[in-house]
Design a protein around this motif. Structure first.
Motif, PDB file in Angstrom:
ATOM      1  N   CYS A  13       0.890  -1.229  -0.107  1.00 44.96           N
ATOM      2  CA  CYS A  13      -0.005   0.005  -0.036  1.00 44.96           C
ATOM      3  C   CYS A  13       0.852   1.022   0.049  1.00 44.96           C
ATOM      4  CB  CYS A  13      -0.887  -0.003   1.191  1.00 44.96           C
ATOM      5  SG  CYS A  13      -0.234   0.032   2.972  1.00 44.96           S
ATOM      6  N   ALA A  14       1.873   1.113   0.752  1.00 48.84           N
ATOM      7  CA  ALA A  14       2.701   2.444   0.921  1.00 48.84           C
ATOM      8  C   ALA A  14       3.461   2.676  -0.488  1.00 48.84           C
ATOM      9  CB  ALA A  14       3.960   2.235   1.959  1.00 48.84           C
ATOM     10  N   GLY A  15       3.830   1.777  -0.961  1.00 50.91           N
ATOM     11  CA  GLY A  15       4.635   1.387  -2.248  1.00 50.91           C
ATOM     12  C   GLY A  15       3.668   2.300  -3.621  1.00 50.91           C
ATOM     13  N   VAL A  16       2.314   2.214  -3.492  1.00 51.33           N
ATOM     14  CA  VAL A  16       1.641   2.690  -4.650  1.00 51.33           C
ATOM     15  C   VAL A  16       0.672   4.084  -4.256  1.00 51.33           C
ATOM     16  CG1 VAL A  16       0.997   0.348  -5.481  1.00 51.33           C
ATOM     17  CG2 VAL A  16      -0.510   1.198  -3.926  1.00 51.33           C
ATOM     18  N   CYS A  17       0.714   4.396  -3.141  1.00 52.05           N
ATOM     19  CA  CYS A  17       0.282   5.494  -2.641  1.00 52.05           C
ATOM     20  C   CYS A  17       0.705   6.909  -3.656  1.00 52.05           C
ATOM     21  CB  CYS A  17       0.419   5.965  -1.116  1.00 52.05           C
ATOM     22  SG  CYS A  17      -0.490   7.543  -0.803  1.00 52.05           S
ATOM     23  N   PRO A  18      -0.252   7.461  -4.379  1.00 49.73           N
ATOM     24  CA  PRO A  18       0.565   8.559  -5.152  1.00 49.73           C
ATOM     25  C   PRO A  18       1.062   9.706  -4.483  1.00 49.73           C
ATOM     26  CG  PRO A  18      -1.944   8.418  -5.377  1.00 49.73           C
ATOM     27  CD  PRO A  18      -1.446   7.031  -4.817  1.00 49.73           C
ATOM     28  N   ARG A  19       0.596   9.941  -3.329  1.00 49.23           N
ATOM     29  CA  ARG A  19       0.774  10.974  -2.490  1.00 49.23           C
ATOM     30  C   ARG A  19       2.061  10.704  -1.342  1.00 49.23           C
ATOM     31  NH1 ARG A  19      -2.565  15.348  -3.445  1.00 49.23           N
ATOM     32  NH2 ARG A  19      -2.225  16.188  -1.503  1.00 49.23           N
ATOM     33  N   ASN A  20       2.489   9.367  -1.281  1.00 46.02           N
ATOM     34  CA  ASN A  20       3.414   9.007  -0.413  1.00 46.02           C
ATOM     35  C   ASN A  20       2.952   9.380   1.158  1.00 46.02           C
ATOM     36  OD1 ASN A  20       5.259   7.975  -2.209  1.00 46.02           O
ATOM     37  ND2 ASN A  20       5.953  10.089  -2.650  1.00 46.02           N
ATOM     38  N   LEU A  21       1.743   8.785   1.467  1.00 46.74           N
ATOM     39  CA  LEU A  21       1.046   9.204   2.731  1.00 46.74           C
ATOM     40  C   LEU A  21       1.163   8.003   3.796  1.00 46.74           C
ATOM     41  CD1 LEU A  21      -2.104  11.075   1.375  1.00 46.74           C
ATOM     42  CD2 LEU A  21       0.224  11.816   2.217  1.00 46.74           C
ATOM     43  N   CYS A  36      -5.121  12.692   2.507  1.00 46.75           N
ATOM     44  CA  CYS A  36      -5.707  11.527   1.344  1.00 46.75           C
ATOM     45  C   CYS A  36      -6.565  12.178   0.726  1.00 46.75           C
ATOM     46  CB  CYS A  36      -6.201  10.438   2.417  1.00 46.75           C
ATOM     47  SG  CYS A  36      -6.851   9.153   1.329  1.00 46.75           S
ATOM     48  N   ARG A  37      -6.739  11.751  -0.527  1.00 45.31           N
ATOM     49  CA  ARG A  37      -7.849  11.907  -1.414  1.00 45.31           C
ATOM     50  C   ARG A  37      -8.668  10.940  -1.846  1.00 45.31           C
ATOM     51  NH1 ARG A  37      -6.423  16.194   0.505  1.00 45.31           N
ATOM     52  NH2 ARG A  37      -5.446  17.968  -0.595  1.00 45.31           N
ATOM     53  N   GLU A  38      -8.762   9.828  -0.972  1.00 49.02           N
ATOM     54  CA  GLU A  38      -9.499   8.765  -1.180  1.00 49.02           C
ATOM     55  C   GLU A  38      -9.539   7.895  -2.372  1.00 49.02           C
ATOM     56  OE1 GLU A  38     -13.330   9.135   0.881  1.00 49.02           O
ATOM     57  OE2 GLU A  38     -12.366  10.116   2.363  1.00 49.02           O
ATOM     58  N   CYS A  39      -8.414   7.916  -3.158  1.00 49.95           N
ATOM     59  CA  CYS A  39      -8.335   7.399  -4.428  1.00 49.95           C
ATOM     60  C   CYS A  39      -8.534   5.784  -4.402  1.00 49.95           C
ATOM     61  CB  CYS A  39      -6.936   7.713  -5.160  1.00 49.95           C
ATOM     62  SG  CYS A  39      -5.590   7.034  -4.405  1.00 49.95           S
ATOM     63  N   SER A  40      -8.186   5.222  -3.321  1.00 48.14           N
ATOM     64  CA  SER A  40      -8.173   3.783  -3.054  1.00 48.14           C
ATOM     65  C   SER A  40      -7.252   2.909  -3.809  1.00 48.14           C
ATOM     66  CB  SER A  40      -9.753   3.261  -3.412  1.00 48.14           C
ATOM     67  OG  SER A  40     -10.722   3.919  -2.878  1.00 48.14           O
ATOM     68  N   THR A  41      -6.300   3.538  -4.205  1.00 58.88           N
ATOM     69  CA  THR A  41      -4.980   2.845  -4.717  1.00 58.88           C
ATOM     70  C   THR A  41      -4.739   1.938  -3.718  1.00 58.88           C
ATOM     71  OG1 THR A  41      -4.436   4.659  -6.412  1.00 58.88           O
ATOM     72  CG2 THR A  41      -3.102   3.024  -5.884  1.00 58.88           C
ATOM     73  N   CYS A  42      -4.276   2.141  -2.468  1.00 59.52           N
ATOM     74  CA  CYS A  42      -3.806   1.393  -1.489  1.00 59.52           C
ATOM     75  C   CYS A  42      -4.809   0.342  -1.236  1.00 59.52           C
ATOM     76  CB  CYS A  42      -3.724   2.197  -0.241  1.00 59.52           C
ATOM     77  SG  CYS A  42      -4.904   3.081   0.507  1.00 59.52           S
ATOM     78  N   VAL A  43      -5.997   0.460  -1.074  1.00 61.30           N
ATOM     79  CA  VAL A  43      -6.995  -0.379  -0.921  1.00 61.30           C
ATOM     80  C   VAL A  43      -6.791  -1.791  -1.815  1.00 61.30           C
ATOM     81  CG1 VAL A  43      -9.401  -1.049  -0.715  1.00 61.30           C
ATOM     82  CG2 VAL A  43      -8.352   0.962   0.631  1.00 61.30           C
ATOM     83  N   ASP A  44      -6.882  -1.162  -3.189  1.00 59.99           N
ATOM     84  CA  ASP A  44      -6.735  -1.981  -4.482  1.00 59.99           C
ATOM     85  C   ASP A  44      -5.495  -2.876  -4.378  1.00 59.99           C
ATOM     86  OD1 ASP A  44      -9.344  -0.977  -4.940  1.00 59.99           O
ATOM     87  OD2 ASP A  44      -8.428   0.156  -6.429  1.00 59.99           O
ATOM     88  N   LEU A  51      -6.983  -3.643   3.951  1.00 55.87           N
ATOM     89  CA  LEU A  51      -7.281  -2.145   4.052  1.00 55.87           C
ATOM     90  C   LEU A  51      -8.726  -2.164   3.662  1.00 55.87           C
ATOM     91  CD1 LEU A  51      -4.109  -0.566   2.553  1.00 55.87           C
ATOM     92  CD2 LEU A  51      -4.733  -0.921   5.059  1.00 55.87           C
ATOM     93  N   GLU A  52      -9.458  -1.154   4.154  1.00 57.14           N
ATOM     94  CA  GLU A  52     -10.702  -0.949   3.954  1.00 57.14           C
ATOM     95  C   GLU A  52     -10.949   0.835   3.865  1.00 57.14           C
ATOM     96  OE1 GLU A  52     -15.032  -1.637   6.132  1.00 57.14           O
ATOM     97  OE2 GLU A  52     -13.712  -3.346   5.802  1.00 57.14           O
ATOM     98  N   LYS A  53     -11.744   1.378   2.860  1.00 59.62           N
ATOM     99  CA  LYS A  53     -12.213   2.780   3.128  1.00 59.62           C
ATOM    100  C   LYS A  53     -13.144   2.624   4.491  1.00 59.62           C
ATOM    101  CE  LYS A  53     -12.791   5.357  -0.428  1.00 59.62           C
ATOM    102  NZ  LYS A  53     -13.195   5.884  -1.705  1.00 59.62           N
TER     103      LYS A  53
END
Length: 55
Positions: A13-21, A36-44, A51-53
């Protein structure tokens, strides 16, 4: 984001977060929810669905 008990702290999840959050630190995830902009990239990206939104 909700982190389930079965999270293995693999860092996917950390590796794919586009904002490095997300950071993995000693068997925990450190997550900056304020940016966080709730893009769900980390969840996916989570291979074990730990992980869950939040609603």
């Amino acid at each position: 984001m909700i982190v389930k008990d079965w999270c293995s702290f693999c860092g996917e999840c950390a590796g794919v977060c586009p904002r490095n959050l997300i950071q993995v630190k000693e068997y925990s995830l450190v997550f900056d929810e304020s940016e966080c902009r709730e893009c769900s990239t980390c969840v996916d990206a989570c291979p074990i669905n730990a992980l869950e939104k939040e609603d």
